[in-house]
Design a protein around this motif. Structure first.
Motif, PDB file in Angstrom:
ATOM      1  N   ASP A 138      23.344  45.664  12.694  1.00 28.44           N
ATOM      2  CA  ASP A 138      22.049  45.242  13.243  1.00 28.44           C
ATOM      3  C   ASP A 138      21.352  46.412  13.910  1.00 28.44           C
ATOM      4  OD1 ASP A 138      22.604  42.722  12.328  1.00 28.44           O
ATOM      5  OD2 ASP A 138      23.326  41.977  14.288  1.00 28.44           O
ATOM      6  N   ARG A 139      22.123  47.148  14.685  1.00 24.84           N
ATOM      7  CA  ARG A 139      21.512  48.291  15.363  1.00 24.84           C
ATOM      8  C   ARG A 139      21.035  49.315  14.353  1.00 24.84           C
ATOM      9  NH1 ARG A 139      25.860  47.563  19.073  1.00 24.84           N
ATOM     10  NH2 ARG A 139      27.045  49.226  18.054  1.00 24.84           N
ATOM     11  N   LEU A 140      21.818  49.515  13.178  1.00 19.65           N
ATOM     12  CA  LEU A 140      21.416  50.485  12.160  1.00 19.65           C
ATOM     13  C   LEU A 140      20.130  50.043  11.462  1.00 19.65           C
ATOM     14  CD1 LEU A 140      22.026  53.026  10.561  1.00 19.65           C
ATOM     15  CD2 LEU A 140      23.467  51.659   9.037  1.00 19.65           C
ATOM     16  N   THR A 141      20.047  48.760  11.132  1.00 25.82           N
ATOM     17  CA  THR A 141      18.855  48.235  10.451  1.00 25.82           C
ATOM     18  C   THR A 141      17.629  48.389  11.343  1.00 25.82           C
ATOM     19  OG1 THR A 141      20.213  46.630   9.265  1.00 25.82           O
ATOM     20  CG2 THR A 141      17.844  46.209   9.366  1.00 25.82           C
ATOM     21  N   ILE A 142      17.812  47.997  12.592  1.00 27.21           N
ATOM     22  CA  ILE A 142      16.685  48.116  13.540  1.00 27.21           C
ATOM     23  C   ILE A 142      16.284  49.566  13.687  1.00 27.21           C
ATOM     24  CG2 ILE A 142      16.008  47.784  15.956  1.00 27.21           C
ATOM     25  CD1 ILE A 142      17.839  45.318  15.977  1.00 27.21           C
ATOM     26  N   GLY A 143      17.267  50.439  13.690  1.00 22.04           N
ATOM     27  CA  GLY A 143      16.972  51.858  13.845  1.00 22.04           C
ATOM     28  C   GLY A 143      16.254  52.429  12.634  1.00 22.04           C
ATOM     29  N   LEU A 144      16.674  52.021  11.403  1.00 22.61           N
ATOM     30  CA  LEU A 144      16.011  52.516  10.188  1.00 22.61           C
ATOM     31  C   LEU A 144      14.588  52.018  10.094  1.00 22.61           C
ATOM     32  CD1 LEU A 144      18.920  52.205   7.577  1.00 22.61           C
ATOM     33  CD2 LEU A 144      17.969  54.291   8.564  1.00 22.61           C
ATOM     34  N   ASP A 145      14.383  50.732  10.445  1.00 21.46           N
ATOM     35  CA  ASP A 145      13.012  50.191  10.418  1.00 21.46           C
ATOM     36  C   ASP A 145      12.119  50.969  11.386  1.00 21.46           C
ATOM     37  OD1 ASP A 145      13.820  48.346   8.572  1.00 21.46           O
ATOM     38  OD2 ASP A 145      14.086  46.700  10.035  1.00 21.46           O
ATOM     39  N   GLY A 146      12.646  51.189  12.521  1.00 24.10           N
ATOM     40  CA  GLY A 146      11.840  51.941  13.499  1.00 24.10           C
ATOM     41  C   GLY A 146      11.558  53.345  13.028  1.00 24.10           C
ATOM     42  N   LEU A 147      12.578  53.989  12.374  1.00 24.08           N
ATOM     43  CA  LEU A 147      12.390  55.350  11.890  1.00 24.08           C
ATOM     44  C   LEU A 147      11.347  55.396  10.779  1.00 24.08           C
ATOM     45  CD1 LEU A 147      13.276  58.300  11.970  1.00 24.08           C
ATOM     46  CD2 LEU A 147      15.094  57.724  10.343  1.00 24.08           C
ATOM     47  N   LEU A 148      11.392  54.421   9.872  1.00 27.34           N
ATOM     48  CA  LEU A 148      10.417  54.380   8.769  1.00 27.34           C
ATOM     49  C   LEU A 148       9.012  54.173   9.314  1.00 27.34           C
ATOM     50  CD1 LEU A 148      12.390  52.292   6.098  1.00 27.34           C
ATOM     51  CD2 LEU A 148      11.852  54.745   6.030  1.00 27.34           C
ATOM     52  N   GLN A 149       8.888  53.268  10.243  1.00 31.32           N
ATOM     53  CA  GLN A 149       7.568  53.037  10.840  1.00 31.32           C
ATOM     54  C   GLN A 149       7.059  54.287  11.527  1.00 31.32           C
ATOM     55  OE1 GLN A 149       7.855  49.647  13.378  1.00 31.32           O
ATOM     56  NE2 GLN A 149       8.396  48.208  11.705  1.00 31.32           N
ATOM     57  N   HIS A 150       7.939  54.973  12.200  1.00 34.78           N
ATOM     58  CA  HIS A 150       7.537  56.200  12.887  1.00 34.78           C
ATOM     59  C   HIS A 150       7.108  57.260  11.874  1.00 34.78           C
ATOM     60  CE1 HIS A 150       7.509  59.382  15.851  1.00 34.78           C
ATOM     61  NE2 HIS A 150       8.382  60.098  15.100  1.00 34.78           N
ATOM     62  N   CYS A 151       7.883  57.400  10.782  1.00 35.44           N
ATOM     63  CA  CYS A 151       7.525  58.380   9.744  1.00 35.44           C
ATOM     64  C   CYS A 151       6.195  58.023   9.080  1.00 35.44           C
ATOM     65  CB  CYS A 151       8.632  58.475   8.686  1.00 35.44           C
ATOM     66  SG  CYS A 151      10.165  59.174   9.333  1.00 35.44           S
ATOM     67  N   HIS A 152       5.986  56.712   8.843  1.00 39.00           N
ATOM     68  CA  HIS A 152       4.740  56.268   8.227  1.00 39.00           C
ATOM     69  C   HIS A 152       3.547  56.609   9.124  1.00 39.00           C
ATOM     70  CE1 HIS A 152       2.070  53.921   5.688  1.00 39.00           C
ATOM     71  NE2 HIS A 152       1.660  53.247   6.786  1.00 39.00           N
ATOM     72  N   ARG A 153       3.756  56.356  10.444  1.00 41.58           N
ATOM     73  CA  ARG A 153       2.664  56.673  11.361  1.00 41.58           C
ATOM     74  C   ARG A 153       2.415  58.171  11.411  1.00 41.58           C
ATOM     75  NH1 ARG A 153       5.240  52.615  14.431  1.00 41.58           N
ATOM     76  NH2 ARG A 153       6.375  54.204  15.599  1.00 41.58           N
ATOM     77  N   ARG A 154       3.453  58.965  11.296  1.00 45.32           N
ATOM     78  CA  ARG A 154       3.280  60.416  11.325  1.00 45.32           C
ATOM     79  C   ARG A 154       2.604  60.927  10.052  1.00 45.32           C
ATOM     80  NH1 ARG A 154       8.415  63.749  12.919  1.00 45.32           N
ATOM     81  NH2 ARG A 154       6.795  65.372  12.803  1.00 45.32           N
ATOM     82  N   GLU A 180       0.345  59.204   8.119  1.00 43.98           N
ATOM     83  CA  GLU A 180      -1.001  58.651   7.952  1.00 43.98           C
ATOM     84  C   GLU A 180      -2.066  59.703   8.223  1.00 43.98           C
ATOM     85  OE1 GLU A 180      -1.235  55.276  10.426  1.00 43.98           O
ATOM     86  OE2 GLU A 180      -0.265  53.905   8.995  1.00 43.98           O
ATOM     87  N   ALA A 181      -1.955  60.423   9.292  1.00 44.45           N
ATOM     88  CA  ALA A 181      -2.975  61.410   9.669  1.00 44.45           C
ATOM     89  C   ALA A 181      -3.020  62.565   8.662  1.00 44.45           C
ATOM     90  CB  ALA A 181      -2.702  61.928  11.072  1.00 44.45           C
ATOM     91  N   PRO A 182      -1.858  63.164   8.261  1.00 47.32           N
ATOM     92  CA  PRO A 182      -1.943  64.250   7.264  1.00 47.32           C
ATOM     93  C   PRO A 182      -2.518  63.761   5.927  1.00 47.32           C
ATOM     94  CG  PRO A 182       0.153  64.346   8.411  1.00 47.32           C
ATOM     95  CD  PRO A 182      -0.491  63.069   8.813  1.00 47.32           C
ATOM     96  N   LEU A 183      -2.126  62.510   5.515  1.00 54.97           N
ATOM     97  CA  LEU A 183      -2.643  61.992   4.249  1.00 54.97           C
ATOM     98  C   LEU A 183      -4.155  61.818   4.308  1.00 54.97           C
ATOM     99  CD1 LEU A 183       0.124  59.392   3.331  1.00 54.97           C
ATOM    100  CD2 LEU A 183      -0.336  61.594   2.221  1.00 54.97           C
ATOM    101  N   ALA A 184      -4.604  61.332   5.464  1.00 56.57           N
ATOM    102  CA  ALA A 184      -6.054  61.171   5.609  1.00 56.57           C
ATOM    103  C   ALA A 184      -6.747  62.516   5.538  1.00 56.57           C
ATOM    104  CB  ALA A 184      -6.345  60.462   6.942  1.00 56.57           C
ATOM    105  N   ALA A 185      -6.165  63.540   6.162  1.00 59.86           N
ATOM    106  CA  ALA A 185      -6.766  64.880   6.135  1.00 59.86           C
ATOM    107  C   ALA A 185      -6.750  65.448   4.713  1.00 59.86           C
ATOM    108  CB  ALA A 185      -6.003  65.802   7.096  1.00 59.86           C
TER     109      ALA A 185
END
Length: 434
Positions: free
Chosen positions: A354-370, A372-377
């Motif tokens: 559970d902790r690994l799944t929660i951690g991967l989801d959070g990591l993916l969301q963080h990477c996606h947010r990171r 977004e800005a370069p892709l837009a640029a």
């Protein structure tokens, strides 16, 4: 005798006879008396004798027709060797003076002796001074007396009343102390050698702890044996502490000065040599009572400790039961701990997943947010988007992008890329935009 006063008035003006204060007058008269009358010997009778707390002596010297006030200061009074009696006749060496506060004429006494006995007294003073210079009369030389003597020696005449007084006091106060008598004459020409021999016997036999050298009262001539120099040196060198009890309280001899302790009378010498049996018994009883009370408190304390120890004692069966109960309780605690540990171990993989799944989801969301800005640029910089707004991209035949029209040659083939598709062309003219 006369003196001349200064011709200066009290106000400082020169003029007639000077005006003196009473203090100035008395001071001048005192100076005249001290300078004009030499030290001299005066014979007379003592009256109005007072011994002050300071140690000074105040008295009058008188004869049948006159009297004069006298003072003898403490240092000189201590050197006299006896205390004068009222009505006694003495010879005084004096300095004439004036007591300035009252204007009284008086004499300061420097030394004194019994009238008619000047030679004996002078011999007494000379011997005392010589022994003092040698240190034999130094109080620091005196030895302490034994507190509880087992035996006391008495140096005196067998027929002396002083011996009976000493034996009576010892029988009454300290019958437990053995008394040893060392007989000797205490008066006459042979007295001093016999007293010396008696001290020598006592020192050689070493059977007593304290020596009493005693004799009753008498005249200066009667007591003169105790002013003998050889006897004085025997007393000072005696290995046994010596108490001198010669004459009455007002009598002083050389033996008194060199002894370890002076007693005013033979009776007092016996009282000073040891403590009274009753007092010793009282001190012993007090010590026994104190010891008994201490032992009683100690026993009570031990009894309390014993009671507490007994209260803590248990039988072997009770002790085994208590230990069995403690062991069972420890076993239950151990089993409960093992159960909790196993349950925790079982839950640990699921909790980790559970902790690994929660951690991967959070990591993916963080990477996606990171991203977004370069892709837009990047999208904003995409040249195809620019071409879509009506612009075109010109390339040479080798694919190089043309940035300046002057870089092209006439009839040079070029490729034009539009937002939608490409076209081939040939340069017919180049112009520069101003």
């Amino acid at each position: 005798m006369s003196f001349s006063a200064p011709r200066i008035a009290e106000n400082g003006q020169s003029g007639g006879d000077a005006v003196l204060t009473v203090s100035q007058l008395n001071r001048r008269v005192a100076q005249l008396l001290e300078d004009g009358v030499p030290r001299l010997w005066v014979a007379g009778e003592v009256s109005n004798f007072t011994r002050a707390a300071s140690g000074h002596w105040y008295f009058s010297i008188k004869d049948e027709a006159a009297a004069v006030r006298a003072v003898m200061f403490r240092g000189r009074a201590q050197a006299v060797g006896f205390i004068p009696e009222v009505g006694g006749r003495y010879e005084f060496r004096v300095q004439v003076s004036l007591y300035e506060p009252r204007g009284d004429y008086q004499v300061q006494v420097e030394s004194m002796r019994q009238a008619g006995r000047g030679d004996l007294h002078e011999a007494f003073l000379r011997l005392r001074d010589r022994l003092t210079q040698e240190g034999l009369i130094d109080p620091a030389r005196r030895r302490p007396l034994p507190v509880l003597p087992k035996a006391v020696g008495v140096v005196t005449s067998l027929s002396a009343a002083a011996l009976r007084d000493v034996l009576s006091v010892m029988a009454r106060r300290a019958p437990h102390v053995r008394v040893v008598i060392y007989p000797a004459q205490v008066q006459g020409r042979d007295a001093a050698p016999q007293l010396c021999a008696a001290l020598d016997r006592a020192a050689a036999r070493a059977e007593v702890d304290t020596l009493l050298l005693v004799r009753g009262g008498g005249s200066l001539e009667d007591l003169w044996s105790f002013n003998d120099e050889a006897l004085a040196r025997r007393i000072a060198s005696c290995p046994i502490p010596v108490i001198s009890g010669v004459g009455h309280e007002t009598d002083f001899t050389i033996a008194d000065f060199v002894a370890d302790l002076r007693a005013p009378t033979p009776t007092a010498a016996a009282e000073l040599c040891c403590e009274e049996r009753g007092r010793l018994a009282g001190r012993l009883q007090a010590a026994c009572d104190l010891f008994a009370r201490g032992q009683q408190r100690r026993l009570e304390h031990v009894a309390i400790r014993l009671d507490r120890a007994c209260a803590q004692l248990v039988s072997p069966v009770q002790r085994l039961q208590l230990r069995r109960q403690r062991l069972e309780f420890a076993a239950r605690l151990l089993q409960a701990g093992l159960d909790r540990l196993l349950q925790e171990r079982r839950r640990r993989p699921a909790m980790a997943m559970d902790r690994l799944t929660i951690g991967l989801d959070g990591l993916l969301q963080h990477c996606h947010r990171r991203l977004e800005a370069p892709l837009a640029a990047l999208g904003a910089l995409d040249p195809h988007r620019v071409l879509g707004r009506g612009y075109a991209l010109v390339r040479r035949a080798d694919g190089a992008i043309v940035k300046n029209a002057l870089d092209l040659k006439i009839h040079e083939p070029i490729e034009i890329e539009f937002g939608q598709g490409r076209a081939q062309a040939e340069v017919t003219r180049t112009d520069v935009l101003l």
